[in-house]
Design an enzyme around this catalytic site. Sequence first.
Site, mmCIF file in Angstrom:
data_model
loop_
_atom_site.group_PDB
_atom_site.id
_atom_site.type_symbol
_atom_site.label_atom_id
_atom_site.label_comp_id
_atom_site.label_asym_id
_atom_site.label_seq_id
_atom_site.Cartn_x
_atom_site.Cartn_y
_atom_site.Cartn_z
ATOM 1 N N HIS A 61 38.204 28.867 41.107
ATOM 2 C CA HIS A 61 38.639 29.402 39.810
ATOM 3 C C HIS A 61 38.589 30.937 39.825
ATOM 4 O O HIS A 61 39.583 31.606 39.538
ATOM 5 C CB HIS A 61 37.748 28.849 38.691
ATOM 6 C CG HIS A 61 38.095 29.357 37.327
ATOM 7 N ND1 HIS A 61 38.843 28.630 36.443
ATOM 8 C CD2 HIS A 61 37.823 30.529 36.705
ATOM 9 C CE1 HIS A 61 39.017 29.335 35.332
ATOM 10 N NE2 HIS A 61 38.397 30.497 35.465
ATOM 11 N N GLU A 62 37.441 31.471 40.186
ATOM 12 C CA GLU A 62 37.289 32.932 40.182
ATOM 13 C C GLU A 62 38.200 33.572 41.231
ATOM 14 O O GLU A 62 38.702 34.674 41.041
ATOM 15 C CB GLU A 62 35.821 33.328 40.394
ATOM 16 C CG GLU A 62 34.845 32.791 39.334
ATOM 17 C CD GLU A 62 35.277 33.039 37.892
ATOM 18 O OE1 GLU A 62 36.014 34.012 37.644
ATOM 19 O OE2 GLU A 62 34.893 32.246 37.008
ATOM 20 N N HIS B 47 41.498 34.305 39.748
ATOM 21 C CA HIS B 47 41.477 35.584 39.031
ATOM 22 C C HIS B 47 41.538 36.743 40.031
ATOM 23 O O HIS B 47 42.258 37.717 39.839
ATOM 24 C CB HIS B 47 40.179 35.717 38.218
ATOM 25 C CG HIS B 47 40.139 34.874 36.970
ATOM 26 N ND1 HIS B 47 41.055 35.010 35.960
ATOM 27 C CD2 HIS B 47 39.269 33.905 36.558
ATOM 28 C CE1 HIS B 47 40.746 34.161 34.968
ATOM 29 N NE2 HIS B 47 39.682 33.480 35.322
ATOM 30 N N GLU C 75 44.138 33.591 33.208
ATOM 31 C CA GLU C 75 43.567 32.245 33.305
ATOM 32 C C GLU C 75 44.543 31.286 33.986
ATOM 33 O O GLU C 75 44.137 30.334 34.644
ATOM 34 C CB GLU C 75 43.183 31.758 31.896
ATOM 35 C CG GLU C 75 42.274 30.557 31.854
ATOM 36 C CD GLU C 75 40.873 30.797 32.397
ATOM 37 O OE1 GLU C 75 40.530 31.948 32.725
ATOM 38 O OE2 GLU C 75 40.131 29.817 32.529
#
Length: 517
Positions: free
Chosen positions: A275-276, A279, A305
């Site tokens: 997820h990170e 980003h 996101e």
Amino acid sequence: MQPMSQTRLAAIHPALSELCMHLARIADVRAAAALLEWDQETYMPAGAASVRAEQLATLHQLAHEWLISERTGELLEAAAAAVQDLPAEHLAVRLVEVVREDYEKARRIPPALVAALARTESEACEAWKQARQEDNYARFAPYLERLLTLNREKAEALGYEAHLYDALLDQYEPGMTAADVQRLFEQLRVHLVPLAQAFSAQPQPEHAFLQRYVDPERQWRLNRMLLKAIGFDLQRGRLDASVHPFSTGIAIADVRLTTRIDPHDFTSGLFATLHEAGHGLYEQGIDPVLERTPLADGASLGLHESQSRLWENLIGRSLPFWEYFFPHLQQLLEGVLDDVSLEAFYRAINRVQPSLIRVEADEVTYNLHILLRFELELALLEGNLSVQDLPEAWNEGMQRYLGLQPTTLREGVLQDIHWSQGAFGYFPTYTLGNLMAAQLWRALTAALPEAVICMQQGDFQPILTWLRERIHTYGRAWKAPVLLEQVTGRPLEVEPWLTYIREKYQALYPAASVSLL
Ligand code: ZN
């Protein structure tokens, strides 16, 4: 030889160099603050907390003062005159326009209100932590009341056309309004509530093996291996540990990610890392020419996101991804998953189970948590719901959306930090990000039909390049709705996400009776 920054500024447009020098100094102060904030969550000794708060307040105030100064206004005027004959899509024109918007918005909020917000947010955050610990809503309620009043004032100062909420939403999702969000969320709600019920009523797949012990050192190796494989550049970024995983761009050339390592829940850290990384890939992919300008950031929180959800869910929880990585995972975990098949693993990481806690929610039920928060914060700001009645409204909403009742405030209305930080208008961006991810993925797989085969072979370069060239490189030069329409040919819609969820989970839960659109 010219200093690097000079070269970069000149590359945008020579006439902008003075404005860019000024903006670079503001960007440097903000970068220093971001680094202190990153340190606060990772390595800072606990005893430094109060002095760190002072240091951060100084840096943020300095950056704000420089931005709203008369000097910015003068430089903007000169720059606007210098670029007036350039085409509207020229990066220099975009820079002037975005900075002018930032400047005007920042100047609309009176300094006394900025100070009152900062002070109340920090007090409210402390009160929220204590309220959570004591499971005592009354401890937090007066602060929430004050934050709502101050945010209504802020919205009035910023200005809006149709709805007070528009001004607050615009801070996180420029180009979208409360009416847009309401329309999209209503379309989503109608289909998602029965979908989530149908999938979660099915027998759950075996998943106890995900709780087997995995040595932290091995988990770090696994997470770094995944980062490298998907194209995150560890020469221009880092991965560290924090209680709540996050990512922060200190610069395009310095992107920090954090994850959590739980010896008995290795996939929690693994998916937090993916997820990170989503980003981080966005930040690392911004055109280097924009370094130290206000354009060196994501176009909106929703679009940011969308990148994290795309790598975490659409790629990271897909079968083709694990067809490649599962044998590597088994090897790296040396015996821990030897008796588990690829299919069993894939089912376990995609099980649908309504839960009370947003951050632990699965891909299907997650958005229901957001629909509830949006509904509540809108009612609070409009004065249709009192702070006192919020816990009850929360519980009633949880029952309506997820069929669950919290027994404590900690797993109910006090679970999220956002409202205590005065962040109203922030929650919808999570769901907007999910919707954007599915819409972008549809466009990507139509343009790159080989994407699935690439994933099966562990080759993520074509996918990353496609995203870089169409989204990442522009930074904040264009607003999210403009980019999305340019890339997908459509405004933001709920249908691509709903179709993705239906197809994926109907295959995982074939006995669930799900109606098609
Ligand atoms: Zn995120």
